[in-house]
Design a protein around this motif. Structure first.
Motif, mmCIF file in Angstrom:
data_model
loop_
_atom_site.group_PDB
_atom_site.id
_atom_site.type_symbol
_atom_site.label_atom_id
_atom_site.label_comp_id
_atom_site.label_asym_id
_atom_site.label_seq_id
_atom_site.Cartn_x
_atom_site.Cartn_y
_atom_site.Cartn_z
ATOM 1 N N PRO A 91 64.896 56.101 16.702
ATOM 2 C CA PRO A 91 64.481 57.324 16.234
ATOM 3 C C PRO A 91 63.758 57.401 18.018
ATOM 4 C CG PRO A 91 62.975 55.706 15.816
ATOM 5 C CD PRO A 91 65.059 55.345 15.821
ATOM 6 N N SER A 123 65.959 58.626 22.859
ATOM 7 C CA SER A 123 66.085 57.262 21.530
ATOM 8 C C SER A 123 66.795 56.270 23.007
ATOM 9 C CB SER A 123 66.607 58.033 20.678
ATOM 10 O OG SER A 123 67.607 56.954 19.976
ATOM 11 N N VAL A 148 64.123 63.800 15.150
ATOM 12 C CA VAL A 148 65.207 62.871 14.589
ATOM 13 C C VAL A 148 66.548 63.151 15.726
ATOM 14 C CG1 VAL A 148 64.749 62.954 12.192
ATOM 15 C CG2 VAL A 148 66.406 64.434 13.873
ATOM 16 N N SER A 154 68.931 59.894 13.254
ATOM 17 C CA SER A 154 67.779 58.588 12.660
ATOM 18 C C SER A 154 66.431 58.801 12.000
ATOM 19 C CB SER A 154 67.255 58.286 14.031
ATOM 20 O OG SER A 154 66.186 59.674 14.596
ATOM 21 N N LYS A 155 65.934 57.964 11.413
ATOM 22 C CA LYS A 155 64.609 57.715 10.996
ATOM 23 C C LYS A 155 63.899 59.753 11.194
ATOM 24 C CE LYS A 155 64.815 53.951 9.015
ATOM 25 N NZ LYS A 155 63.774 52.346 9.046
ATOM 26 N N PRO A 156 62.645 60.240 10.939
ATOM 27 C CA PRO A 156 62.241 61.788 11.488
ATOM 28 C C PRO A 156 61.034 60.331 11.880
ATOM 29 C CG PRO A 156 62.186 61.585 8.945
ATOM 30 C CD PRO A 156 63.196 60.111 9.453
#
Length: 310
Positions: free
Chosen positions: A223, A243, A282, A291-293
């Motif tokens: 993330p 990221s 994200v 990705s994970k938020p």
């Protein structure tokens, strides 16, 4: 004066008899195709396989007008058996015995004209390789396909990738005892078919069953880091650190079920009017994995904001 007058008729006769002489006449063009050239002979399990180069010229070197019209006759053991084929290989359907000597010559045919036979090539039959490579595990992912073999001994392993008969030129050959193979010459989303066989010199084992694999990138990117929402009188600017993942293609800002995308790898996004609710950011990779938020922290700033960034 009389001698001079006699000389002119002789000169005229000489010039007429030599005019247009172009030397010795050339031989007529050949109608026969060139003899084929055998390039490979090997024992595939119990059967000999012969491969030759495609004939594209006449015997005198001129190009054939329609080379795809050429067919071939395979002469086995100097004419004891003849087989007509349209391809440039022959997989002999009659198994060869251990110690048996078998010879092959190829004749090209073009418009009913036969070439001279190729130079004969002979093979001596050997004990066939009965076993096949056994695949213990198959893995695929972002730009790779990997195989793990069950332990084996003595043989090399030939790998065929998206191949078709006659299976004589492997994509890779692994040394004896190699248990792992990783193919990185692949593209995500494309389908590949692999076959395997054991090999020892000119003796090849039977082919394994085809294994079809489609590599895909299913690993989500890491993330983005430390996103914040800068609030001002002129709107809101969402900004974050990129990221760490190298395959990120864009970022998305999420607010109450709505999605906003940056242009390319931009690391900020501008709202003319500050949205209500929590803001999440994200990362999106080239394969579309998310990705994970990460929730953005709100910060009040009186400075004016700019348009969407890149």
């Amino acid at each position: 004066m009389k001698k001079l007058l006699l000389f002119f008729p002789l000169l005229s006769l000489f010039s007429f008899t030599t005019c247009g002489s172009k030397g010795d006449p050339k031989p007529p063009f050949s109608k026969l195709p060139s003899p084929p050239r055998i390039s490979i002979i090997q024992q595939s399990f119990k059967n000999p396989v012969v491969v030759w180069q495609k004939v594209t010229t006449f015997a005198d070197g001129r190009k054939l007008p329609i080379p795809d019209r050429v067919s071939y006759v395979v002469s086995v053991n100097f004419g004891k058996r003849k087989v007509k084929v349209d391809k440039t290989f022959f997989s002999d359907p009659i198994p060869i015995s251990d110690g048996e000597r078998r010879c092959y010559a190829i004749i090209a045919i073009y418009d009913s004209y036969e070439s001279e036979p190729s130079e004969p090539v002979c093979i001596i039959g050997k004990e066939p390789i009965e076993d096949k490579p056994r695949i213990k595990e198959v893995k695929s992912g972002d730009g790779f396909v990997a195989f793990t073999f069950e332990p084996y001994h003595d043989y090399s392993v030939e790998i065929f990738k998206n191949a078709h008969p006659p299976f004589v030129k492997p994509f890779k050959t692994l040394p004896p005892g190699t248990l792992n193979f990783k193919d990185e010459a692949v593209k995500n989303g494309s389908t590949y078919t692999y076959r395997f066989r054991f090999s020892k010199d000119s003796v090849k084992g039977a082919l394994s069953k085809a294994i079809t694999v489609t590599p895909l990138d299913t690993t989500p990117p890491l993330p983005p880091r430390a996103p914040i929402v800068l609030k001002s009188l002129k709107g809101c600017l969402v900004i974050w650190e990129p990221s760490p993942s190298a395959d990120v293609s864009e970022y998305r800002v999420l607010v109450k079920g709505k999605r906003f995308s940056t242009n390319g790898k931009g690391i900020y996004f501008y709202f003319p009017e500050c949205p209500r609710g929590n803001v999440f950011v994200v990362a999106v990779d080239k394969a579309g994995n998310l990705s994970k938020p990460v929730k953005a922290k709100e910060v009040v700033d009186e400075k004016s904001c700019s348009n969407n960034g890149k």
